[in-house]
Every structure is written in C-alpha cells, then in structure tokens.
Design an enzyme around this catalytic site. Structure first.
Site: not given
Length: 270
Positions: A101, A222, A252
């Site tokens: 991320s 996602d 995610h």
C-alpha cells in the site's frame, strides 16, 4: 548525549524493528496505512527460512516518534528517509524490499535516493495517486476523499467499523479483527493526518525515476486500488523491468486473506 530516535542507529529501535532468519539476502517487509508489522505474521516464518527478514513499524504507529518529527511525515518522503536510515543502521548493502500500500511508494522514493540499498522492489497493492485526474483513474474523486476524512474526524471508531470490511473484502473474521485492531491502536488525529497524506499524494512523477527492477503484485479486485493503476505503474516505471502479477483473490490485504497465493507470487518474483 542520548541518541536521537531519528539517527541511523536509533531508528531501528524507535520503529520497533525486528530481524528473523539469517539468510544471505536481506528481505524488508514494510506495511501500509492502518496496519503495523504484525500484518506480515503469516509470511515471515516461511520467508525467514531463506532470507534475513527485516520488519518494522511506520512512524504513525508510535505517537512519540510521529509527533516529535514536526512536518517530516507530511509527505511520504519522511517515511522514505526512515527506511534509508534503518537500512544504513543495519549496514545493509543490497536488499529485496516488499512494500504494501503506501509503503510501495515509500520504497520507490527510497530507491531513487539510494539505489545502492535495493536490488529489487516488490510493490504490493500500491498506488502513486488515489485521486482521479485527467487521463488517470486513481479510484477516488475529491468528494469521496473529503467524505472519508470527515467521517474519520467525526467518529473514528465508526469509520473503522465501515472501512475495515471494505478493505478486507472477504468473509475472513480473523483478518477483519486484526485490521480493525491495528486501526484502533492508531491515535485518531494521527490516523486522519496520515490518511490525508496518503490519499492526497501524487507521486506519479517518481515512477520514471525508479532505478531498480520492480514487481507489482495485486489482488484481482481491490476497491482501494483499481487494476488500471497497477498497469499504469508498470508502464511508467522507468527501468523497463517491471511486471504485474494478479492474485486470484479480492481485497487490499492479501498477506492476511490469501497468504499462500502471495507467497507463491513472491517466490516467482524474487
């Protein structure tokens, strides 16, 4: 004189760094927004059989570190500086870096600054920009981002209750509880500040400057990062060696919900 937590030697302790295994190669695992280093607990035991695995917390996990740094973490460059100092403190010469991320772009920024520290980057569920722009679909428009930030400010625990299942995206009670717990440990004001930094950042400029090979890994679906973003990253990363691996799962956080698939993808990438 006591050592500053932001010095090369002190940053490892300040960010609760840990090392597992004693392989020849160093593998660094860096988590994303809302999580901490425990998000990797499913994959560390396997990876430590082959690598020296380094895990640590991003600064927002520790209020004393985050709060003492003034405006350092107003952009992701401050986190990239921490990463460089951590690796220098460990005397790492070349590493394989896995950034999830927000840590995907943290790794890119660090590699631009210090390419000698990185052999390869693995960019997991990452994005250079979350806001839509002309010719670019980041996944969110400005009203949506403003709504997220407003909800976090108004009722942080309620926002966690709504956001966590959306991010996990699968009926996985264990993963959901883990993510809700780690989100809940972050001080609300810090969480809002970090979310603002992440969601409003635009690091598309950095991609052509990344000097080391990259592997991009993402879930098939996602809601945080559209598939088009991963293919955009592959196209724009400047070294010409990037590739995209799609995991046959949703959400995610594949390291929590589909870690056997993630381990297979990592074996293929590194």
């Amino acid at each position: 004189m006591s050592e500053s937590p932001c010095s090369s030697g002190g940053i490892f302790q300040a960010l609760n760094g840990n090392v597992y295994g004693n392989g020849t190669w160093t593998l660094v695992l860096s988590h994303g927004f809302g999580a901490d280093q425990t998000v990797w607990h499913h994959v560390v035991p396997f990876l430590a059989c082959f690598f020296k695995v380094v895990v640590y917390d991003l600064a927002f996990v520790h209020p004393g570190v985050y709060g003492a740094a003034a405006g350092k973490y107003s952009d992701l460059g401050g986190y990239a500086e921490d990463l460089v100092r951590l690796l220098d403190g460990l005397k790492v010469k070349r590493s394989i870096y896995v950034g999830h991320s927000m840590s995907a772009m943290i790794g890119c920024l660090a590699a631009i600054r210090r390419p000698d520290l990185f052999e390869q980057l693995v960019l997991l569920s990452g994005s250079p920009r979350y806001l839509n722009a002309k010719g670019y679909t980041g996944g969110f428009d400005e009203p949506a981002i403003n709504s997220i930030l407003q909800s976090m400010r108004a009722n942080y625990s309620g926002w966690i209750h709504d956001f966590a299942p959306t991010a996990i995206a699968l009926n996985n009670t264990g993963a959901l509880m883990e993510f809700e717990h780690s989100l809940g440990r972050i001080e609300p004001e810090i969480a809002v500040s970090v979310a603002k930094t992440v969601f409003l950042s635009d690091l598309r400029w950095a991609l052509p400057k990344v000097p080391v090979p990259c592997s991009i890994i993402r879930s098939r679906k996602d809601i945080i990062v559209p598939a088009s973003v991963s293919h955009y990253m592959k196209k724009k990363i400047g070294n010409g060696t990037s590739k995209v691996k799609i995991l046959r799962t949703q959400g995610h956080f594949p390291m929590l919900t589909a870690y056997p698939l993630l381990l297979d993808a990592l074996k293929g990438a590194i």
